[in-house]
Scaffold this motif. Structure first.
Motif, PDB file in Angstrom:
ATOM      1  N   ARG A  38       0.817  -1.222   0.000  1.00 18.54           N
ATOM      2  CA  ARG A  38       0.000   0.000   0.000  1.00 18.54           C
ATOM      3  C   ARG A  38       0.844   1.261   0.000  1.00 18.54           C
ATOM      4  O   ARG A  38       0.336   2.350  -0.287  1.00 18.54           O
ATOM      5  N   HIS A  39       2.107   1.137   0.332  1.00 18.04           N
ATOM      6  CA  HIS A  39       2.977   2.312   0.414  1.00 18.04           C
ATOM      7  C   HIS A  39       3.916   2.438  -0.785  1.00 18.04           C
ATOM      8  O   HIS A  39       4.883   3.194  -0.739  1.00 18.04           O
ATOM      9  N   LEU A  40       3.615   1.712  -1.848  1.00 20.19           N
ATOM     10  CA  LEU A  40       4.390   1.826  -3.077  1.00 20.19           C
ATOM     11  C   LEU A  40       3.743   2.855  -3.996  1.00 20.19           C
ATOM     12  O   LEU A  40       2.577   3.214  -3.833  1.00 20.19           O
ATOM     13  N   ALA A  41       4.502   3.313  -4.972  1.00 19.98           N
ATOM     14  CA  ALA A  41       3.959   4.236  -5.969  1.00 19.98           C
ATOM     15  C   ALA A  41       2.994   3.488  -6.892  1.00 19.98           C
ATOM     16  O   ALA A  41       3.025   2.252  -6.984  1.00 19.98           O
ATOM     17  N   ALA A  42       2.150   4.236  -7.577  1.00 16.45           N
ATOM     18  CA  ALA A  42       1.185   3.635  -8.495  1.00 16.45           C
ATOM     19  C   ALA A  42       1.895   2.782  -9.538  1.00 16.45           C
ATOM     20  O   ALA A  42       2.888   3.210 -10.131  1.00 16.45           O
ATOM     21  N   GLY A  43       1.401   1.582  -9.732  1.00 15.84           N
ATOM     22  CA  GLY A  43       1.970   0.686 -10.743  1.00 15.84           C
ATOM     23  C   GLY A  43       3.133  -0.148 -10.263  1.00 15.84           C
ATOM     24  O   GLY A  43       3.631  -0.999 -10.995  1.00 15.84           O
ATOM     25  N   GLU A  44       3.618   0.087  -9.039  1.00 14.33           N
ATOM     26  CA  GLU A  44       4.725  -0.710  -8.500  1.00 14.33           C
ATOM     27  C   GLU A  44       4.189  -1.939  -7.772  1.00 14.33           C
ATOM     28  O   GLU A  44       3.073  -1.931  -7.239  1.00 14.33           O
ATOM     29  N   ARG A  45       5.020  -2.991  -7.726  1.00 15.62           N
ATOM     30  CA  ARG A  45       4.650  -4.161  -6.938  1.00 15.62           C
ATOM     31  C   ARG A  45       5.897  -4.878  -6.441  1.00 15.62           C
ATOM     32  O   ARG A  45       6.978  -4.770  -7.044  1.00 15.62           O
ATOM     33  N   ILE A  46       5.728  -5.575  -5.342  1.00 15.04           N
ATOM     34  CA  ILE A  46       6.835  -6.337  -4.747  1.00 15.04           C
ATOM     35  C   ILE A  46       6.985  -7.648  -5.496  1.00 15.04           C
ATOM     36  O   ILE A  46       6.033  -8.430  -5.612  1.00 15.04           O
ATOM     37  N   VAL A  47       8.183  -7.900  -6.013  1.00 17.16           N
ATOM     38  CA  VAL A  47       8.411  -9.111  -6.807  1.00 17.16           C
ATOM     39  C   VAL A  47       9.448 -10.037  -6.188  1.00 17.16           C
ATOM     40  O   VAL A  47       9.693 -11.127  -6.704  1.00 17.16           O
ATOM     41  N   GLY A  48      10.066  -9.636  -5.097  1.00 12.08           N
ATOM     42  CA  GLY A  48      11.075 -10.502  -4.488  1.00 12.08           C
ATOM     43  C   GLY A  48      11.409 -10.061  -3.083  1.00 12.08           C
ATOM     44  O   GLY A  48      11.185  -8.904  -2.710  1.00 12.08           O
ATOM     45  N   ALA A  49      11.927 -10.987  -2.308  1.00  7.93           N
ATOM     46  CA  ALA A  49      12.348 -10.681  -0.952  1.00  7.93           C
ATOM     47  C   ALA A  49      13.572 -11.519  -0.619  1.00  7.93           C
ATOM     48  O   ALA A  49      13.678 -12.675  -1.045  1.00  7.93           O
ATOM     49  N   GLU A  50      14.479 -10.927   0.122  1.00  5.10           N
ATOM     50  CA  GLU A  50      15.707 -11.620   0.502  1.00  5.10           C
ATOM     51  C   GLU A  50      16.041 -11.282   1.949  1.00  5.10           C
ATOM     52  O   GLU A  50      16.034 -10.116   2.337  1.00  5.10           O
ATOM     53  N   ALA A  51      16.288 -12.304   2.758  1.00  7.70           N
ATOM     54  CA  ALA A  51      16.667 -12.075   4.145  1.00  7.70           C
ATOM     55  C   ALA A  51      18.031 -11.412   4.207  1.00  7.70           C
ATOM     56  O   ALA A  51      18.958 -11.797   3.479  1.00  7.70           O
TER      57      ALA A  51
END
Length: 320
Positions: A20-33
């Motif tokens: 919800r705190h990303l800019a319009a059109g952005e999305r989370i595609v990966g995560a790394e510890a």
């Protein structure tokens, strides 16, 4: 979303909150510890931008029950510090969002921008890095906040100190007696409160290591108001344990050479340095583990305890 390992998986509520705190059109595609954190889980989130590019954010979540009780205060402090430092010369992350009470996340969390660079805990290049660390700390202490953060806390008491096995008992008894006394008077400064090599990012050019520079200072959860000696003592102890006891006093010298001001008397300076050593006695295993994960396999718990004992006796034996 692709996870680089199971430990990196972002919990569903937290993932929704961060999105919800990303800019319009952005999305989370990966995560790394991210390894090295002691009090909280750290993850790098990869964000795909509308133009097909990528950027990274960092997510901090307090999960461990031992640290959970202090999470709200820590996240309020960090959020306040990041907001305060925006626009200053201190290279700190930018705050994106914070949920200190876990109102929308599974656990108390903070989202911030990711800074370039890497931590440097190797012995090689240390003589170049120490003056950089000192100058950076002087710059932090020069920040004059309109609203002061909360006064520092010193949680270690004479009763909580853990004397290392085989340590110089007389020296430790003397040191413990020192912190039974009231703290010396001091001129307050804005403190990081955990300024040390593990929380500083460097750019180290392989071809020209002499051109090393600091690119960021992270982990502002302990930001507070207190004596400059506290931050200097803490970084000094870290350097003494990472690289050998002689580097503790050397950092204090470098801080003054960079224009920093410490307590007026030797006894006052010694008080803060001894207090920090005693605080480390309670968490040797906690601080040594991230160093080994960063490649310092030589820093076993026993090796760090020996260096802690040697550093303490060095401080107590140094005249004036």
């Amino acid at each position: 979303m692709t996870d680089h390992d199971e430990a990196a998986a972002v919990r569903p509520l937290t993932l929704t909150w961060a999105s919800r705190h990303l800019a319009a059109g952005e999305r989370i595609v990966g995560a790394e510890a991210l390894h090295g954190g002691v009090t909280a889980e750290m993850r790098r989130l990869t964000i795909r931008t509308p133009d097909g590019g990528h950027r990274d954010l960092v997510l901090r979540s307090f999960v461990d029950p031992f640290h959970l009780a202090r999470a709200e205060d820590a996240l309020h402090r960090e959020a306040g510090a990041l907001a305060l430092l925006k626009g200053t010369d201190v290279p700190a992350p930018c705050l994106v969002a914070v949920d200190p009470t876990a109102a929308r996340c599974e656990y108390p969390s903070l989202l911030m921008t990711r800074l370039a660079g890497r931590t440097a805990v190797e012995d090689e290049g240390l003589a170049t890095r120490v003056p950089l660390l000192a100058r950076q700390l002087v710059a932090i202490h020069a920040v004059r906040p309109a609203n002061r953060p909360r006064t520092y806390e010193a949680l270690t008491t004479a009763d909580t100190v853990v004397v290392p096995k085989g340590a110089d008992a007389a020296a430790w008894a003397m040191a413990i007696d020192m912190i039974r006394e009231p703290a010396p008077p001091y001129q307050g400064r804005f403190l990081h409160r955990d300024f040390q090599p593990g929380n500083v990012l460097f750019d180290v050019p392989p071809a020209t290591p002499a051109d090393t520079r600091i690119t960021g200072v992270v982990d502002w959860a302990g930001a507070s108001w207190g004596p400059a000696d506290l931050d200097v003592a803490h970084c000094s102890t870290n350097l003494a344990l990472l690289h050998g006891p002689a580097w503790g006093p050397r950092f204090a010298e470098a801080y003054e050479e960079a224009g920093g001001t410490l307590a007026a008397s030797a006894s006052e300076r010694l008080y803060w340095r001894v207090r920090d050593v005693l605080a480390f006695s309670e968490e040797v295993r906690l601080v040594a583990r991230p160093w080994r994960e960063a490649g310092r396999a030589d820093l076993t718990n026993q090796a760090v305890e020996r260096r802690l004992d040697t550093y303490l006796t060095t401080l107590l034996d140094t005249p004036g």
